[in-house]
Design a protein around this motif. Structure first.
Motif, PDB file in Angstrom:
ATOM      1  N   GLU A 263     -55.270 -22.043  31.800  1.00  0.00           N
ATOM      2  CA  GLU A 263     -56.692 -22.521  31.329  1.00  0.00           C
ATOM      3  C   GLU A 263     -56.890 -21.059  30.083  1.00  0.00           C
ATOM      4  O   GLU A 263     -58.103 -21.345  29.602  1.00  0.00           O
ATOM      5  N   PHE A 264     -55.751 -20.215  30.338  1.00  0.00           N
ATOM      6  CA  PHE A 264     -56.346 -18.735  28.956  1.00  0.00           C
ATOM      7  C   PHE A 264     -55.661 -19.028  27.518  1.00  0.00           C
ATOM      8  O   PHE A 264     -55.527 -18.544  27.366  1.00  0.00           O
ATOM      9  N   THR A 282     -48.202  -8.192  13.266  1.00  0.00           N
ATOM     10  CA  THR A 282     -48.510  -7.339  13.758  1.00  0.00           C
ATOM     11  C   THR A 282     -46.657  -6.854  14.003  1.00  0.00           C
ATOM     12  O   THR A 282     -46.405  -5.962  14.467  1.00  0.00           O
ATOM     13  N   GLY A 283     -45.894  -7.779  14.003  1.00  0.00           N
ATOM     14  CA  GLY A 283     -44.881  -8.034  14.949  1.00  0.00           C
ATOM     15  C   GLY A 283     -44.801  -7.675  16.557  1.00  0.00           C
ATOM     16  O   GLY A 283     -43.409  -7.458  16.776  1.00  0.00           O
ATOM     17  N   ARG A 284     -45.392  -8.249  17.132  1.00  0.00           N
ATOM     18  CA  ARG A 284     -45.254  -7.840  18.712  1.00  0.00           C
ATOM     19  C   ARG A 284     -44.416  -8.318  18.962  1.00  0.00           C
ATOM     20  O   ARG A 284     -44.722 -10.339  18.974  1.00  0.00           O
ATOM     21  N   PRO A 285     -44.587  -8.794  19.732  1.00  0.00           N
ATOM     22  CA  PRO A 285     -43.270  -9.205  21.411  1.00  0.00           C
ATOM     23  C   PRO A 285     -44.233 -11.223  21.731  1.00  0.00           C
ATOM     24  O   PRO A 285     -45.623 -10.611  21.674  1.00  0.00           O
ATOM     25  N   SER A 286     -43.854 -12.118  21.785  1.00  0.00           N
ATOM     26  CA  SER A 286     -44.390 -13.137  21.996  1.00  0.00           C
ATOM     27  C   SER A 286     -44.783 -12.879  23.619  1.00  0.00           C
ATOM     28  O   SER A 286     -44.352 -12.428  24.470  1.00  0.00           O
ATOM     29  N   THR A 287     -45.880 -14.025  24.333  1.00  0.00           N
ATOM     30  CA  THR A 287     -46.144 -14.256  25.918  1.00  0.00           C
ATOM     31  C   THR A 287     -44.996 -14.265  26.988  1.00  0.00           C
ATOM     32  O   THR A 287     -43.517 -14.830  25.907  1.00  0.00           O
ATOM     33  N   ASN A 288     -44.910 -13.876  27.905  1.00  0.00           N
ATOM     34  CA  ASN A 288     -43.899 -14.983  28.592  1.00  0.00           C
ATOM     35  C   ASN A 288     -43.605 -16.122  28.513  1.00  0.00           C
ATOM     36  O   ASN A 288     -42.567 -16.927  28.895  1.00  0.00           O
ATOM     37  N   LEU A 289     -44.502 -16.927  28.196  1.00  0.00           N
ATOM     38  CA  LEU A 289     -44.080 -18.022  28.505  1.00  0.00           C
ATOM     39  C   LEU A 289     -43.934 -19.153  27.071  1.00  0.00           C
ATOM     40  O   LEU A 289     -43.437 -19.814  27.211  1.00  0.00           O
ATOM     41  N   GLY A 290     -43.750 -17.935  26.199  1.00  0.00           N
ATOM     42  CA  GLY A 290     -43.675 -18.280  24.838  1.00  0.00           C
ATOM     43  C   GLY A 290     -44.326 -19.319  23.902  1.00  0.00           C
ATOM     44  O   GLY A 290     -45.914 -19.626  24.327  1.00  0.00           O
ATOM     45  N   GLU A 291     -44.197 -19.965  23.582  1.00  0.00           N
ATOM     46  CA  GLU A 291     -45.250 -21.090  23.029  1.00  0.00           C
ATOM     47  C   GLU A 291     -45.672 -22.140  22.917  1.00  0.00           C
ATOM     48  O   GLU A 291     -44.675 -22.745  23.432  1.00  0.00           O
ATOM     49  N   LEU A 292     -46.859 -22.522  22.927  1.00  0.00           N
ATOM     50  CA  LEU A 292     -47.166 -23.701  23.806  1.00  0.00           C
ATOM     51  C   LEU A 292     -47.663 -24.499  22.858  1.00  0.00           C
ATOM     52  O   LEU A 292     -47.459 -24.331  21.518  1.00  0.00           O
ATOM     53  N   LYS A 293     -47.171 -26.373  23.469  1.00  0.00           N
ATOM     54  CA  LYS A 293     -47.363 -27.315  22.497  1.00  0.00           C
ATOM     55  C   LYS A 293     -48.997 -27.852  22.349  1.00  0.00           C
ATOM     56  O   LYS A 293     -48.418 -27.744  24.321  1.00  0.00           O
ATOM     57  N   PHE A 294     -49.198 -27.988  21.810  1.00  0.00           N
ATOM     58  CA  PHE A 294     -50.928 -28.426  22.229  1.00  0.00           C
ATOM     59  C   PHE A 294     -51.181 -29.816  21.072  1.00  0.00           C
ATOM     60  O   PHE A 294     -50.430 -29.907  20.061  1.00  0.00           O
ATOM     61  N   VAL A 295     -51.592 -30.689  22.028  1.00  0.00           N
ATOM     62  CA  VAL A 295     -51.553 -31.991  21.627  1.00  0.00           C
ATOM     63  C   VAL A 295     -52.822 -32.525  20.449  1.00  0.00           C
ATOM     64  O   VAL A 295     -53.353 -32.018  21.237  1.00  0.00           O
TER      65      VAL A 295
END
Length: 295
Positions: A263-264, A282-295
């Motif tokens: 939900e976030f 910024t070059g910060r690392p991505s989240t643990n879930l990685g990139e999410l795909k939105f329809v």
């Protein structure tokens, strides 16, 4: 003045015995072509040729000493931001450690002028000798926010018009460089923080206030312009830190926090189809879930 006849061509040598004994008979009987030459003139010409040859040999043996180029001193006024607390700490440190080591002696700022012209011998821009800016020797106790220091640049007589200044910060901390003025009329509006050399080994480049089109940029400044542009653009790699001056961009992919829950999660803004809005990368690392795909 009497004239004599000299043989120009013939099968006999001019120095044979027959010619020396019977020169008059040979000249009359064979009717050869002759020229009339005045003896004093011929003798003088021969002597002059010998003298000239000897003079040339003498000149060849003389070692040519290269001409020493004329040097000029150019005065400059460097205006930096003055931090009273930091300068007081520096003053107390210098007083406590009065015997400066070789490392402490290098805690200065080096300035170097770059000409708009190129050196025909090297094909690169002409540069002056490095001038030293050491404000630790004359720290003002009661000073305004900005303090102006005097420096001297040593340049050649054919240096040309300065178009840029190279700055190297040997101090352990950054400092704010406001402006540099040469001889009271050539102005460099810097308005920038100069990082220490240990963080950014490359020299900082500051140009004059005069703007040029790409095809009108002086030859001595073209390489520096391209180098400065590459440093500002960056290569799209690495993590950006506070001291960087790189302006590369990325999409808004950090609006949500999907690690706390789906939900976030928030969709990305920007991209190839809609490049705006965008943010500085910024070059910060991505989240643990990685990139999410939105329809």
């Amino acid at each position: 003045m009497a004239a004599t006849k000299i043989e120009i061509s013939g099968p006999k040598s001019l120095f044979s015995n027959e010619f020396l004994c019977n020169s008059t008979t040979l000249l009359i009987s064979r009717k050869r072509r002759t020229v009339k030459v005045r003896m004093p003139v011929a003798a003088t010409a021969a002597f002059t040729a010998v003298q000239m040859e000897a003079k040339l040999i003498e000149l060849d043996s003389i070692k040519v000493i290269p001409e020493t180029p004329v040097k000029f001193a150019v005065s400059g006024q460097v205006t930096v931001e003055y931090d009273a607390k930091e300068q007081m700490k520096e003053l107390m440190f210098n007083w406590w450690d009065s015997s400066k080591t070789a490392i402490d002696a290098q805690r200065v700022v080096f300035l170097q002028l770059v000409s708009s012209d190129i050196d025909p011998r090297t094909g690169k821009a002409k540069v002056s000798k490095e001038a030293i800016l050491d404000w630790s020797r004359d720290l003002p106790i009661n000073a305004d926010k900005f303090v102006t220091h005097e420096v001297q640049f040593l340049i050649d007589g054919n240096f040309g018009v300065p178009g840029a200044i190279l700055v190297t910060n040997k101090n352990s901390k950054e400092f704010y460089l406001k402006s540099i003025t040469l001889e009271g009329f050539l102005h460099f509006d810097c308005q920038s923080w100069v990082q220490p050399e240990k963080l950014h080994p490359e020299k900082r480049i500051f140009f004059t206030n005069k703007a040029y089109l790409p095809n009108e940029t002086p030859m001595g400044l073209r390489d520096l312009r391209e180098k400065e542009l590459r440093e500002l653009r960056g290569n799209g790699e690495g993590v950006r830190v506070l001291s960087d001056r790189i302006y590369d961009y990325d999409v808004y992919n950090d609006l949500g926090n999907p690690d706390k829950g789906l939900e976030f999660a928030r969709p990305d803004l920007g991209g190839q189809r809609l490049p705006y809005p965008r943010r500085c990368r910024t070059g910060r690392p991505s989240t643990n879930l990685g990139e999410l795909k939105f329809v």
